[in-house]
Design a protein around this motif. Structure first.
Motif, PDB file in Angstrom:
ATOM      1  N   UNK A  79       0.798  -1.355  -0.231  1.00 60.34           N
ATOM      2  CA  UNK A  79       0.069  -0.024  -0.077  1.00 60.34           C
ATOM      3  C   UNK A  79       0.914   1.197   0.069  1.00 60.34           C
ATOM      4  N   UNK A  80       0.885   1.944  -1.064  1.00 63.30           N
ATOM      5  CA  UNK A  80       1.441   3.211  -1.134  1.00 63.30           C
ATOM      6  C   UNK A  80       0.943   4.450  -0.415  1.00 63.30           C
ATOM      7  N   UNK A  81       1.017   4.746   0.527  1.00 66.22           N
ATOM      8  CA  UNK A  81       0.691   5.692   1.571  1.00 66.22           C
ATOM      9  C   UNK A  81       1.211   6.878   1.264  1.00 66.22           C
ATOM     10  N   UNK A  82       0.323   7.980   1.042  1.00 66.72           N
ATOM     11  CA  UNK A  82       0.980   9.384   0.816  1.00 66.72           C
ATOM     12  C   UNK A  82       1.154   9.999   2.074  1.00 66.72           C
TER      13      UNK A  82
ATOM     14  N   UNK B  99       4.817  19.358  -3.128  1.00 67.46           N
ATOM     15  CA  UNK B  99       3.929  20.244  -3.812  1.00 67.46           C
ATOM     16  C   UNK B  99       3.163  19.517  -5.077  1.00 67.46           C
ATOM     17  N   UNK B 100       3.541  18.442  -5.220  1.00 65.23           N
ATOM     18  CA  UNK B 100       2.891  17.403  -6.254  1.00 65.23           C
ATOM     19  C   UNK B 100       1.742  16.814  -5.596  1.00 65.23           C
ATOM     20  N   UNK B 101       1.487  17.043  -4.528  1.00 69.07           N
ATOM     21  CA  UNK B 101       0.268  16.431  -4.013  1.00 69.07           C
ATOM     22  C   UNK B 101      -1.057  17.007  -4.567  1.00 69.07           C
ATOM     23  N   UNK B 102      -1.947  16.098  -5.185  1.00 70.82           N
ATOM     24  CA  UNK B 102      -3.197  16.772  -5.914  1.00 70.82           C
ATOM     25  C   UNK B 102      -4.253  17.036  -4.591  1.00 70.82           C
ATOM     26  N   UNK B 103      -4.067  16.145  -3.487  1.00 75.42           N
ATOM     27  CA  UNK B 103      -5.025  16.498  -2.337  1.00 75.42           C
ATOM     28  C   UNK B 103      -4.963  17.723  -1.822  1.00 75.42           C
ATOM     29  N   UNK B 104      -3.468  18.292  -1.639  1.00 77.23           N
ATOM     30  CA  UNK B 104      -3.025  19.577  -0.888  1.00 77.23           C
ATOM     31  C   UNK B 104      -3.267  19.477   0.171  1.00 77.23           C
TER      32      UNK B 104
ATOM     33  N   UNK C 139      -0.558  -0.511  -4.377  1.00 75.13           N
ATOM     34  CA  UNK C 139      -1.765   0.045  -4.676  1.00 75.13           C
ATOM     35  C   UNK C 139      -1.785   1.551  -3.823  1.00 75.13           C
ATOM     36  N   UNK C 140      -2.224   2.429  -4.375  1.00 82.62           N
ATOM     37  CA  UNK C 140      -2.144   3.756  -3.880  1.00 82.62           C
ATOM     38  C   UNK C 140      -3.191   4.459  -3.337  1.00 82.62           C
ATOM     39  N   UNK C 141      -2.804   4.877  -2.127  1.00 79.33           N
ATOM     40  CA  UNK C 141      -3.564   5.869  -1.406  1.00 79.33           C
ATOM     41  C   UNK C 141      -2.856   6.984  -1.072  1.00 79.33           C
ATOM     42  N   UNK C 142      -2.378   7.858  -2.206  1.00 76.87           N
ATOM     43  CA  UNK C 142      -1.339   8.822  -1.834  1.00 76.87           C
ATOM     44  C   UNK C 142      -1.818  10.150  -2.204  1.00 76.87           C
TER      45      UNK C 142
END
Length: 264
Positions: free
Chosen positions: A182-185, A219-224, A252-255
């Motif tokens: 699990x790829x956690x952001x 800065x690349x986070x889309x969730x911000x 599996x990404x939750x980033x």
């Protein structure tokens, strides 16, 4: 979609706080019996008591053991001889200039973040394969793919987990056991708050410090914003369920859209 884990037993490593605690609670609410793990018996008992407050009917077991050691892994197996769901969440992180990371620190990050998970997988995976059901998960990180300049030793360990996960998924092929990472952001935990304040002005209020950190360092986070631990737990609970039976060998990404790629 009803995710029912009744009759399943889970072990979540490093689960007295943060993401691990949220995962343990999520699995318990879905009906699984859950082993809550940490090194300090007192903190483990506190975490169990807190989880029981939030899920009064939960079946919870205290697993006080240092899983970064062979002795600790053996202790965990004494408490939980078999598990159906193994969530390898245990990990350490911290910022340090690349050229100042010592050999001992490289070894420590590998032994705790990678080898501990490998050891537990070797311990529990054969039983899962024999029974025809199992879920093994490794909590990785966006740092596995986007190596942070300020903590490449941590990034290295999370990249290794992607390889470990894919390899054990192949070992378990065709047995009814799934293995995923699990790829956690960037996630909001107490430890991450401390980390943020290592990098930005400590006098800033938390909300402003978080925004500054995301703007300057992620800065690349889309969730911000930082991800909440429960949002990571939701994915882990799904991957632990019967409904995720065709998802294996994946990262599996939750980033929050942090990794700028269609695939990891």
């Amino acid at each position: 979609m009803e995710l029912n884990l009744e009759g399943r037993t889970a072990l979540v490593t490093g689960s007295t706080q943060g993401i691990g605690a949220a995962i343990a609670l999520g699995l318990a609410r879905a009906g699984a019996g859950v082993g809550i793990n940490g090194r300090d018996p007192g903190r483990v008992e506190e975490a169990v008591a807190q989880a029981r407050k939030e899920a009064p009917r939960a079946d919870l077991v205290a697993v006080a053991a240092d899983l970064g050691t062979e002795e600790g892994a053996a202790r965990a197996q004494e408490v939980l001889p078999e598990v159906d769901i193994l969530v390898n969440n245990l990990g350490i992180f911290g910022a340090k200039p690349a050229l100042e990371i010592s050999d001992d620190e490289w070894r420590r990050y590998f032994e705790i973040n990678v080898l501990a998970a490998v050891r537990l997988t070797r311990m529990y995976l054969p039983g899962m394969m024999d029974r025809g059901f199992g879920r093994v998960q490794y909590i990785a990180s966006d740092s596995a793919v986007v190596i942070p300049a300020e903590m490449i030793h941590y990034g290295m360990s999370k990249t290794a987990l992607l390889a470990v996960s894919r390899g054990f998924a192949k070992e378990a092929a065709g047995t009814g056991v799934t293995v995923n990472s699990v790829i956690a952001g960037p996630t909001h935990t107490g430890g991450v708050e401390d980390f943020v304040y290592e990098l930005v002005d400590r006098d800033l209020p938390w909300e402003e410090a978080q925004r500054t950190f995301m703007r300057e360092y992620r800065p690349q986070s889309l969730l911000q914003r930082l991800i909440e631990p429960e949002e990571i737990a939701n994915l882990v609970v799904y991957l632990s369920s019967e409904q995720a039976s065709a998802t294996t060998g994946g990262a599996v990404r939750v980033d929050g859209g942090y990794v700028d790629s269609i695939l990891p």
